[in-house]
Motif scaffolding. Structure first.
Motif, PDB file in Angstrom:
ATOM      1  N   GLU A  28       0.829  -1.208   0.000  1.00 32.01           N
ATOM      2  CA  GLU A  28       0.000   0.000   0.000  1.00 32.01           C
ATOM      3  C   GLU A  28       0.862   1.256   0.000  1.00 32.01           C
ATOM      4  OE1 GLU A  28      -4.386  -0.833   1.791  1.00 32.01           O
ATOM      5  OE2 GLU A  28      -2.894   0.019   3.156  1.00 32.01           O
ATOM      6  N   LEU A  32       0.608   4.107  -2.890  1.00 32.85           N
ATOM      7  CA  LEU A  32       0.214   5.473  -2.564  1.00 32.85           C
ATOM      8  C   LEU A  32       1.325   6.466  -2.878  1.00 32.85           C
ATOM      9  CD1 LEU A  32      -1.691   4.822   0.777  1.00 32.85           C
ATOM     10  CD2 LEU A  32      -2.687   5.583  -1.383  1.00 32.85           C
ATOM     11  N   TYR A  43       1.625   7.690   5.763  1.00 33.05           N
ATOM     12  CA  TYR A  43       0.834   6.462   5.761  1.00 33.05           C
ATOM     13  C   TYR A  43       0.443   6.063   7.184  1.00 33.05           C
ATOM     14  CZ  TYR A  43      -0.292   1.511   4.938  1.00 33.05           C
ATOM     15  OH  TYR A  43      -0.905   0.273   4.880  1.00 33.05           O
ATOM     16  N   LEU A  48      -3.528   5.508   7.382  1.00 32.95           N
ATOM     17  CA  LEU A  48      -3.969   4.996   6.084  1.00 32.95           C
ATOM     18  C   LEU A  48      -3.894   3.478   5.996  1.00 32.95           C
ATOM     19  CD1 LEU A  48      -2.407   7.647   3.653  1.00 32.95           C
ATOM     20  CD2 LEU A  48      -4.608   7.666   4.846  1.00 32.95           C
ATOM     21  N   LYS A  58      -8.017   6.829   0.814  1.00 31.96           N
ATOM     22  CA  LYS A  58      -6.582   6.941   1.088  1.00 31.96           C
ATOM     23  C   LYS A  58      -5.898   7.818   0.047  1.00 31.96           C
ATOM     24  CE  LYS A  58      -6.506   2.370   3.296  1.00 31.96           C
ATOM     25  NZ  LYS A  58      -5.878   1.049   3.419  1.00 31.96           N
ATOM     26  N   TYR A  61      -5.815  11.796   0.456  1.00 24.49           N
ATOM     27  CA  TYR A  61      -4.917  12.525   1.353  1.00 24.49           C
ATOM     28  C   TYR A  61      -3.885  13.282   0.536  1.00 24.49           C
ATOM     29  CZ  TYR A  61      -7.008  10.836   5.609  1.00 24.49           C
ATOM     30  OH  TYR A  61      -7.897  10.622   6.622  1.00 24.49           O
ATOM     31  N   ARG A 339      -5.590  15.888   9.590  1.00 26.82           N
ATOM     32  CA  ARG A 339      -5.637  14.428   9.565  1.00 26.82           C
ATOM     33  C   ARG A 339      -6.349  13.850  10.785  1.00 26.82           C
ATOM     34  NH1 ARG A 339       0.690  14.496   8.036  1.00 26.82           N
ATOM     35  NH2 ARG A 339       0.481  15.183   5.875  1.00 26.82           N
ATOM     36  N   ARG A 342      -9.888  12.431  10.144  1.00 27.13           N
ATOM     37  CA  ARG A 342     -10.013  11.137   9.489  1.00 27.13           C
ATOM     38  C   ARG A 342     -10.945  11.174   8.268  1.00 27.13           C
ATOM     39  NH1 ARG A 342      -9.710   6.884  14.609  1.00 27.13           N
ATOM     40  NH2 ARG A 342      -8.011   7.992  15.669  1.00 27.13           N
ATOM     41  N   PRO A 344     -10.565  12.468   4.029  1.00 29.01           N
ATOM     42  CA  PRO A 344      -9.553  12.877   3.049  1.00 29.01           C
ATOM     43  C   PRO A 344      -9.524  14.397   2.869  1.00 29.01           C
ATOM     44  CG  PRO A 344     -10.811  11.021   2.227  1.00 29.01           C
ATOM     45  CD  PRO A 344     -11.492  11.466   3.477  1.00 29.01           C
TER      46      PRO A 344
END
Length: 350
Positions: A28, A32, A43, A48, A58, A61, A339, A342, A344
């Motif tokens: 992941e 990303l 991450y 994430l 995800k 972000y 962030r 929670r 995006p």
């Protein structure tokens, strides 16, 4: 190499605590990074790795460069100084009638003045201002400071023949104004110092950590004249500090935006520590409902009107005994703060 060891440590922690394999996390992270430029530290700091978060979220972000592009679109650079310079910001807040700490003066060599227009550019003039006033405590802020840097709060003592100031960060250190100036303020006067009456917070917030004024950070966005609240958090001081900024060790309290009830208290960082009570004072935090909640929300929306072409801001609000008070507006809110919500950031700021 130390950063790599740190990331491996995070990955092992997530595997042990949440059962997500190292290969899954690595895959992941690589995807990303290649698709959205999101690094390994983000991450983990933005959580994430969560299994219940769809990949499209995800990918919503933002890294630092993409976030800056959003800021430039929402808040044109030429207008940001209206709230980045504390004297200009204070003037607009007062002129528009918003509740804010009482303005006492702007100290600057040769050009400073107090609220009555008298020169305020020497320690002697500062002593005269404080001796003639009735405020119990004052605070000094850098004209262009952030993160609590250069903030000084002091108790004013007029009981003797000479007015004295006691730094609230160092109780018992009462000094005549001139000596206090040399010790705590002289090094910060180049861009000027905004001088305000020190805010006394509501007893509910003082019970968390009494030596700091614990403040709300309310993220708002103006979409064509309609102001929405994107998220709210409460910053709470630690270890007897007089500031609540997370950059100086403060905690973050997550809130239910509808009721103002605190749902979680945690440290800042990639792998935060959670608390039910304040770890230093023992004060109950989780489950507490903040006072004057609807007024805080209403004020955070209306204050955007005072700043032309400002469409996105982190508004800092203190809650006094009689209601909310605007401390300042930040036209470049820290990306890490968003962030906490929670959701995006690309969706929040779109």
């Amino acid at each position: 190499m130390s950063k790599l060891r740190q990331i491996v440590g995070y990955a092992r922690h997530i595997r042990a605590e949440h059962g997500i394999g190292l290969v899954t996390q690595l895959a992941e992270m690589i995807y990303l990074y290649l698709s959205r430029g999101l690094g390994p530290r983000l991450y983990y700091s933005a959580i994430l790795w969560r299994r219940d978060m769809p990949m499209r979220d995800k990918q919503g972000y933002l890294n630092g460069a993409r976030y800056q592009k959003c800021l430039d679109r929402l808040n044109p650079v030429q207008y940001r100084k209206l709230c980045q310079h504390k004297l200009a910001e204070k003037s607009l807040l007062i002129m528009m009638g918003f509740p804010t700490a009482k303005f006492l003066g702007f100290y600057k060599q040769d050009t400073g003045c107090d609220a009555s227009g008298r020169l305020l550019c020497t320690p002697a003039s500062l002593e005269s201002l404080l001796a003639d006033g009735d405020m119990d405590a004052v605070c000094f802020k850098l004209a262009e400071g952030w993160g609590g840097r250069g903030f000084t709060a002091a108790k004013v003592d007029r009981s003797g023949p000479v007015t004295r100031l006691e730094n609230l960060a160092f109780p018992g250190d009462g000094l005549p104004v001139a000596r206090f100036f040399d010790k705590y303020l002289a090094a910060h006067t180049e861009s000027g110092l905004l001088i305000e009456e020190y805010i006394r917070q509501h007893e509910v917030l003082a019970a968390f950590h009494g030596s700091s004024v614990n403040t709300l950070r309310i993220l708002t966005i103006n979409r064509g004249g309609e102001v929405d609240v994107l998220g709210i958090l409460l910053r709470v001081g630690r270890n007897g500090a007089v500031v609540d900024n997370t950059e100086q060790g403060g905690l973050i309290a997550e809130l239910d935006p509808e009721t103002g009830t605190i749902t979680a208290l945690r440290s800042i960082g990639v792998m935060p520590e959670y608390f039910d009570r304040h770890p230093d004072t023992g004060g109950e935090v989780c489950g507490v409902q903040l006072p004057h909640w609807s007024a805080c929300i209403s004020l955070s929306k209306s204050v955007m009107q005072a700043f032309p072409h400002l469409n996105y801001a982190g508004i800092d609000v203190a809650i006094g005994p009689d209601g909310p008070v605007i401390l300042e507006l930040n036209p470049q809110p820290d990306l890490a703060g968003s962030r906490v919500f929670r959701s995006p950031p690309a969706r929040l700021l779109g």
